[in-house]
Design an enzyme around this catalytic site. Structure first.
Site, PDB file in Angstrom:
ATOM      1  N   THR A 172       0.860  -1.173   0.000  1.00  0.00           N
ATOM      2  CA  THR A 172       0.000   0.000   0.000  1.00  0.00           C
ATOM      3  C   THR A 172       0.897   1.224   0.000  1.00  0.00           C
ATOM      4  O   THR A 172       1.496   1.562   1.014  1.00  0.00           O
ATOM      5  CB  THR A 172      -0.886   0.012   1.264  1.00  0.00           C
ATOM      6  OG1 THR A 172      -1.683  -1.170   1.256  1.00  0.00           O
ATOM      7  CG2 THR A 172      -1.795   1.232   1.272  1.00  0.00           C
ATOM      8  N   LYS A 211      -7.061   0.652  -3.527  1.00  0.00           N
ATOM      9  CA  LYS A 211      -6.715   0.073  -2.228  1.00  0.00           C
ATOM     10  C   LYS A 211      -6.825   1.127  -1.120  1.00  0.00           C
ATOM     11  O   LYS A 211      -7.358   0.882  -0.043  1.00  0.00           O
ATOM     12  CB  LYS A 211      -5.282  -0.480  -2.295  1.00  0.00           C
ATOM     13  CG  LYS A 211      -4.599  -0.730  -0.963  1.00  0.00           C
ATOM     14  CD  LYS A 211      -5.277  -1.815  -0.134  1.00  0.00           C
ATOM     15  CE  LYS A 211      -4.543  -2.034   1.179  1.00  0.00           C
ATOM     16  NZ  LYS A 211      -5.287  -2.878   2.114  1.00  0.00           N
ATOM     17  N   LYS A 265      -1.779   6.625   8.868  1.00  0.00           N
ATOM     18  CA  LYS A 265      -1.002   6.722   7.625  1.00  0.00           C
ATOM     19  C   LYS A 265      -1.923   6.538   6.420  1.00  0.00           C
ATOM     20  O   LYS A 265      -1.906   7.309   5.467  1.00  0.00           O
ATOM     21  CB  LYS A 265       0.089   5.651   7.599  1.00  0.00           C
ATOM     22  CG  LYS A 265       1.087   5.803   6.441  1.00  0.00           C
ATOM     23  CD  LYS A 265       1.791   4.480   6.133  1.00  0.00           C
ATOM     24  CE  LYS A 265       0.873   3.550   5.345  1.00  0.00           C
ATOM     25  NZ  LYS A 265       1.508   2.339   4.802  1.00  0.00           N
TER      26      LYS A 265
END
Lengths: 293, 293, 293, 293
Positions: free
Chosen positions: C93, C169, C238
């Site tokens: 990711t 994602k 994050k």
């Protein structure tokens, strides 16, 4: 004093001029050379490179953002060209992270560094009436004091750590953004009840909010006149982003900042990046579909 | 003029006094009779019931909220006791929905109605220096003008529809709440970087935001002194709620209002409802856990 | 196929194992060598450097974030070590900006690049049941298909531009964050009315929201058990940041994202960065001061 | 049992039918008589007034909102017509404040009161497959159990205080609104990167969010088909408002709720009140000006 001055944009131009008028010996550098020529007619020397400007008792820089400052000052090796004992006064609005990196770089190179961002728009800069927020080693701030005094009506010291001056400047701009957005929302609400924006803003900016910021932006909202911009949506978006990033780093939430950012994004998506950020009133009116009433 | 005055709270007291000093013939009524006695010593007559106060050329009311106004003016049948041709001047901060209902009720009863909410706190009221936002039929506003002039330094007319004055007052209070919250967030951010709240607020309230509202609340935040309250969290929560409701009715979003409301709820949940709403700075600091740094 | 595999964290370990079990020839590299040893026992070869792992028909990488990927893949020159015609499958990711930079770098070097981030936690990876979102040149995606099939139960193709897989994602994780926060808020609201979190969550996660994500996180909230973390607050912060940045770049506001971010910041400021992000329920309860009731 | 049934809207119709099919003796009343006639053909008796329907062993009501319930049940004196020992089962989604008032009223009148709001849309009601959240005195809930069983696939008990069932229902709807808005934001973000909404939603609603709510609303967003509405923007706005009010009363902030409300207001202001609330995807796309790309 012998002063190098880098960055002759709308703000820097007036600031450099004030230094000349105060009798300093000023060597200027600017990416596009025209602005430098105008100042040369008023007595400035023209540096061939940023490094040439940096080789002076004091280096003042006033560049647009982190990226410009990095290119013109760091990549160009201008900072490395500074003489021992000289001091760099960085007056731009940069991110806290960049400010910290700059402070560390200067310390490593053994040269002075004072962060001195300013409050005030180009006309204020041209009049030498800026408010200057200054942070750095006290002895250094003291030595460059005459330089700051020539450009500002007041100097607001914030201690030794340069990044503090930057975060204070960023926080002040965040407050401006919030103030504009509150006028945008309040005038949209009252318009929905049939009150002219000018009538409502006339009341609040002459009573509770009788301060320059509210009156200036209130006038633009009342007149729905967002061009030419004093400060663009794009820059507003950048500065609110700096505030959110500074908060993120220290785990401080800024809910008003997030709300304003979302409204600025609507403006940017609509192609209004170059309008004045008081155009947030247009965004509020658009999301409320005032034109359908 | 012969004036009935209902509601001698912190605000109403000073306002009634100004009417007496201007030479008007004032008959007062208050739920708790003590406040009335003090005014009687200054020349006021005391009404036995709200309806007695209402039987005058002009009826002025200054009650806490919708509920108080409904009980004291409507349920008591005071409005029905008004004489043909007399005018009720409602100076309280009420909801737009209540304001509209009141306007309709007076019209049905054939008596005059002017909405005239005020900007200013008790000391300003006591000095006769309020800013008064007035809306109602022009002839009626004209007739009661001497009454308003006795209480205020300025009257801001907003047209025929009484609810407009109320929505403008609500929007002004929403702007105050946003201004306080922006100081709360900005001073929390800068504190997280080691800057004293007083140092930061000193800069912004003496430059960009050199207006009474910012300076007054900024001082309370700088000194972390939230008691005694000038305006409580509880009242702030009520007023921001009035703004959100007014927006809801006309499908106008107030994102800053929602953000401030959530912070006020934290304060209420923490048991701080009677603190001054500048205590929003405490909420911001708590959510950022500044005490853990 | 001959496969290099870089990044044997909680996720990568299980994924590499699946490749071995499917009969591929796997050469692994990991910053800390222990994880590599375990896989060697299962038949993997151990590469001495990232570049050694990169010299294979296919290079699979599964690194923690932009920074790790940059160091291990770019700074180490591993990408430059790739053979013409070989393909790098980046399953981590990463930010959209980094994804774009990677795609450009591979194109410049003349090697293949497929972005293939995954949905699923370590136990799902270990079972070869991941859902894999894949984007890249169709011929390349086709060629590495057996590699993806060995690790996942399904492959979801999203076209030629690799960054699309990454933004999808990121958007999926943003939806997870929103779902958790909605359970946090709803269970706090109902708790304030005397309903046990488990009673309320039992209803909704067995009816409207009978899906794995709600049931898994709902259970943690119902049991107030936030350690050990499946996915930490820090990582959640994050990833929500990646979504906000992706939105910022295209001027798309994510109001839910901002709201969640502010709550995550409260958790981080409180020192809860290593708790599971379902601990957002603790933040909601704390801001509502449920413990004072 | 002898059951009176008031409120034969889209939901009530199917519910009453299930009671008939289960062999109960049902007397119906509806404001517009047509719906009653259809049920009469299936064996129901028709009451002339709400009070007639109320004179039964059990009274079931399913009315649109607080206002309708107040008019039809309270103002009409239907509740006062209830016999000692009979029980009113209120299955509507009403505000917490109204629920509390109803509980008090029934207690004062000495009749039973169970709150039993439902999860499920008209088709689910018609199939007798509702999920029913029930709160009230245990003996009363026990007695009406056969009534609930005839209408639902499951009964979820939440204790003695009726308002708890209502706040749980309100919280569940708030979670639905948040889920829809998260799909709206995520699909707008991914569309801005060139991904079709259907491609993105296909992934998430078949993996992490494979639940009826996400799949149903996800399909409407993927197909951009918001009419005819299953549940309107207007009703969504009402229900999110109920959640915010319930939070306000207990000082619980719902930041996601505020964010969704602001988006719903944009829809209402745009004249889309009768569209399905999955049309929040249109609002997100409009504020991101996707049509300009």
């Amino acid at each position: 004093m012998n002063i190098g001055f880098i960055g002759l944009g709308a703000m820097g131009r007036g600031m450099a001029q004030q230094l000349l008028e105060a009798g300093h010996d000023v060597t200027v550098w600017n990416r596009s050379p025209e602005a430098a020529k105008t100042l040369a007619e008023q007595g400035a020397k023209i540096a061939k490179t940023p490094s040439d400007a940096a080789r002076n008792e004091v280096l003042v820089s006033m560049l647009a953002d982190d990226q410009a400052a990095h290119q013109v000052l760091v990549e160009s090796k201008a900072i490395e060209a500074m003489k021992k004992g000289s001091i760099h006064v960085n007056m731009a609005t940069v991110s806290v992270a960049f400010a910290r990196g700059m402070a560390a770089l200067h310390e490593r190179l053994g040269v002075g560094y004072v962060a001195a961002p300013v409050l005030g728009r180009p006309d204020v800069a041209a009049a030498g009436k800026l408010n200057i927020i200054a942070a750095g080693a006290p002895a250094q701030v003291e030595r460059i004091r005459p330089v700051l005094d020539a450009m500002g009506q007041a100097v607001w010291p914030l201690g030794e750590s340069p990044e503090r001056a930057n975060v204070a400047k960023i926080a002040a701009n965040f407050m401006l953004a919030s103030a504009i957005e509150s006028m945008a929302e309040a005038s949209t609400l009252t318009r929905a009840y049939g009150i002219e924006a000018s009538d409502f803003l006339d009341i609040v900016t002459n009573t509770l909010f009788a301060s320059p910021a509210y009156q200036g932006y209130g006038k633009m909202i009342a007149e729905a006149r967002f061009e030419p911009a004093g400060f663009t949506m794009r820059l507003g978006h950048k500065d609110v982003g700096l505030a959110l990033s500074a908060g993120d780093e220290k785990s401080v939430a800024l809910p008003l900042g997030s709300a304003v950012r979302d409204r600025l994004l609507d403006a940017l998506a609509n192609g209004d990046g170059e309008k004045d950020w008081s155009g947030l009133a247009e965004v509020a009116a658009r999301q409320a579909h005032l034109d359908k009433r």
